[in-house]
Design a protein around this motif. Structure first.
Motif, PDB file in Angstrom:
ATOM      1  N   ARG A  96       0.844  -1.218   0.000  1.00 55.17           N
ATOM      2  CA  ARG A  96       0.000   0.000   0.000  1.00 55.17           C
ATOM      3  C   ARG A  96       0.873   1.259   0.000  1.00 55.17           C
ATOM      4  NH1 ARG A  96      -5.317  -1.389   0.778  1.00 55.17           N
ATOM      5  NH2 ARG A  96      -5.742  -3.330   1.914  1.00 55.17           N
ATOM      6  N   GLU A  97       1.973   1.229   0.747  1.00 55.49           N
ATOM      7  CA  GLU A  97       2.888   2.375   0.745  1.00 55.49           C
ATOM      8  C   GLU A  97       3.512   2.556  -0.636  1.00 55.49           C
ATOM      9  OE1 GLU A  97       5.663   1.643   3.846  1.00 55.49           O
ATOM     10  OE2 GLU A  97       4.213   1.945   5.476  1.00 55.49           O
ATOM     11  N   CYS A  98       3.805   1.442  -1.296  1.00 53.97           N
ATOM     12  CA  CYS A  98       4.341   1.535  -2.663  1.00 53.97           C
ATOM     13  C   CYS A  98       3.319   2.170  -3.601  1.00 53.97           C
ATOM     14  CB  CYS A  98       4.711   0.151  -3.178  1.00 53.97           C
ATOM     15  SG  CYS A  98       6.096  -0.628  -2.336  1.00 53.97           S
ATOM     16  N   LEU A  99       2.053   1.801  -3.436  1.00 59.93           N
ATOM     17  CA  LEU A  99       1.009   2.324  -4.320  1.00 59.93           C
ATOM     18  C   LEU A  99       0.777   3.819  -4.107  1.00 59.93           C
ATOM     19  CD1 LEU A  99      -1.465  -0.672  -4.221  1.00 59.93           C
ATOM     20  CD2 LEU A  99      -0.344   0.272  -6.256  1.00 59.93           C
ATOM     21  N   GLU A 100       1.104   4.318  -2.926  1.00 59.30           N
ATOM     22  CA  GLU A 100       1.037   5.770  -2.718  1.00 59.30           C
ATOM     23  C   GLU A 100       2.070   6.486  -3.581  1.00 59.30           C
ATOM     24  OE1 GLU A 100       1.488   6.550   1.397  1.00 59.30           O
ATOM     25  OE2 GLU A 100      -0.372   5.551   1.996  1.00 59.30           O
ATOM     26  N   MET A 101       3.186   5.809  -3.864  1.00 61.86           N
ATOM     27  CA  MET A 101       4.245   6.395  -4.689  1.00 61.86           C
ATOM     28  C   MET A 101       4.047   6.090  -6.174  1.00 61.86           C
ATOM     29  SD  MET A 101       7.449   5.320  -2.218  1.00 61.86           S
ATOM     30  CE  MET A 101       8.664   6.260  -3.129  1.00 61.86           C
ATOM     31  N   ALA A 102       3.404   4.953  -6.470  1.00 60.37           N
ATOM     32  CA  ALA A 102       3.189   4.549  -7.867  1.00 60.37           C
ATOM     33  C   ALA A 102       1.758   4.038  -8.013  1.00 60.37           C
ATOM     34  CB  ALA A 102       4.191   3.477  -8.273  1.00 60.37           C
ATOM     35  N   PRO A 103       0.796   4.958  -8.035  1.00 61.89           N
ATOM     36  CA  PRO A 103      -0.623   4.545  -8.008  1.00 61.89           C
ATOM     37  C   PRO A 103      -1.113   3.863  -9.275  1.00 61.89           C
ATOM     38  CG  PRO A 103      -0.430   6.916  -8.291  1.00 61.89           C
ATOM     39  CD  PRO A 103       0.948   6.421  -8.022  1.00 61.89           C
ATOM     40  N   ARG A 104      -0.333   3.846 -10.332  1.00 61.35           N
ATOM     41  CA  ARG A 104      -0.775   3.216 -11.574  1.00 61.35           C
ATOM     42  C   ARG A 104       0.094   2.007 -11.943  1.00 61.35           C
ATOM     43  NH1 ARG A 104      -4.637   5.466 -14.128  1.00 61.35           N
ATOM     44  NH2 ARG A 104      -4.109   4.387 -16.080  1.00 61.35           N
ATOM     45  N   ASP A 105       0.667   1.378 -10.944  1.00 61.32           N
ATOM     46  CA  ASP A 105       1.499   0.198 -11.169  1.00 61.32           C
ATOM     47  C   ASP A 105       0.632  -1.057 -11.026  1.00 61.32           C
ATOM     48  OD1 ASP A 105       3.291  -2.046 -10.752  1.00 61.32           O
ATOM     49  OD2 ASP A 105       4.887  -0.561 -10.528  1.00 61.32           O
ATOM     50  N   ALA A 106       0.366  -1.725 -12.140  1.00 61.90           N
ATOM     51  CA  ALA A 106      -0.517  -2.885 -12.128  1.00 61.90           C
ATOM     52  C   ALA A 106       0.043  -4.025 -11.289  1.00 61.90           C
ATOM     53  CB  ALA A 106      -0.765  -3.358 -13.558  1.00 61.90           C
ATOM     54  N   ASP A 107       1.354  -4.257 -11.370  1.00 62.01           N
ATOM     55  CA  ASP A 107       1.951  -5.366 -10.627  1.00 62.01           C
ATOM     56  C   ASP A 107       1.847  -5.168  -9.119  1.00 62.01           C
ATOM     57  OD1 ASP A 107       2.614  -6.877 -12.825  1.00 62.01           O
ATOM     58  OD2 ASP A 107       4.587  -5.967 -13.057  1.00 62.01           O
TER      59      ASP A 107
END
Length: 335
Positions: free
Chosen positions: A201-212
């Protein structure tokens, strides 16, 4: 006797052209300088740089060896020689050159880092760990070194130690998305699924459009039986990367096993729901009830084999052991 003045002019012009990125011009001047003085270490080294920038690896290797013949303790020449050998697939020569560079310049972070990377690429994981630890001793605040150490430990299945290395990399470089993604993978391998979900979830805050990342989040949510959230994560991954068959297979199994409804979405974004709750487009289901996507076929019948089957006989592999090196439908971080 050659003209020292003419040699100096040629060398200066070659150096100037090299600094401006005019590599063919630099090569011309440096070769002229070597005609005047074939033993010039500087001319050989600069010529190697010009050739390396033109991706002429064999000629660059010869130039760097010429510099080394003139000065055996030229650590930078050994370092560049190793890079040229790597480009040509000369693994033994590369390792020998990079070890010599480290011997000549033990305080060089670049040389030690390159040695660790080389050893890891050659599959010498235990030696790579030692090389990374030696590099960290030279530059303890370098987050790239800690991330590299974690990656080698992860490849060696030392998951707890890998997670600790990634945490240190994040502490030293809070903006490092790579280290955060790797931390999520390590925590998942440690079966710490709640912590892994938080890391993703922390990664998705930095890269919200990363499908993997969405797919990886779905996997750990699935493990913690938070199936509704897992469906949302898989659906988001598929929306961002419609060609990834692996996430489609995982979503199909969650829907098939858990009978979880798909989240409500606009009609133009809503996945096609096939009988049995699987999320695939028309034509993806064959007469045997299996899902086809690219070169993979995913069986989704309840209780049947949860496997991905390749195009050839005997290519079946469990989803839990899905290879991170496959060419299609590949999840990040392995199983």
């Amino acid at each position: 006797m050659f003209s020292m003045e003419e040699f100096g002019v040629r060398l200066h012009r070659g150096d100037l052209a090299l600094s401006r990125g005019h590599n063919p011009e630099a090569e011309r001047h440096l070769r002229a300088a070597l005609v005047l003085d074939p033993r010039s270490v500087k001319a050989h080294f600069k010529l190697g740089i010009a050739l390396e920038r033109q991706r002429r690896w064999r000629e660059a290797e010869a130039a760097f060896r010429g510099a080394i013949r003139g000065k055996r303790d030229h650590a930078l020449a050994w370092l560049r020689l190793a890079a040229c050998c790597r480009r040509q697939g000369k693994d033994l020569e590369e390792e020998e050159a990079i070890r010599e560079a480290v011997r000549l310049a033990p305080a060089s972070t670049e040389a030690r880092h390159n040695l660790a990377v080389t050893l890891a690429r050659l599959g010498k994981h235990d030696e790579a760990v030692l090389a990374y630890e030696a590099a960290i001793a030279v530059a303890p605040t370098n987050p790239i070194l800690h991330d590299g150490l974690g990656s080698v430990l992860l490849a060696g299945r030392r998951y707890e130690a890998a997670a600790a290395a990634f945490r240190e990399a994040i502490r030293l470089g809070p903006q490092s998305l790579r280290a955060r993604v790797h931390l999520g993978h390590a925590l998942r391998r440690c079966r710490k699924f709640v912590e892994a979900a938080q890391a993703y979830r922390e990664c998705l805050e930095m890269a919200p459009r990363d499908a993997d990342l969405y797919g990886s989040l779905g996997r750990v949510l699935e493990r913690t039986k938070r199936l509704g959230e897992a469906v949302q994560a898989y659906t988001r991954a598929i929306r961002l990367d419609p060609t990834n068959g692996f996430w489609r297979c995982r979503l199909g199994m969650v829907l098939d096993d858990g009978e979880i409804p798909l989240p409500v979405e606009p009609d133009h974004q809503r996945p096609v729901v096939r009988p049995g709750g699987s999320d695939f487009a028309p034509g993806d289901i064959d007469d045997g009830g299996s899902i086809r996507h690219g070169k993979f076929r995913c069986r989704l019948r309840r209780g049947a084999g949860k496997s991905i089957v390749g195009p050839g006989a005997g290519d079946t592999m469990s989803l839990e052991g899905y290879s991170a090196n496959s060419t299609q439908g590949t999840p990040p971080g392995g199983s």
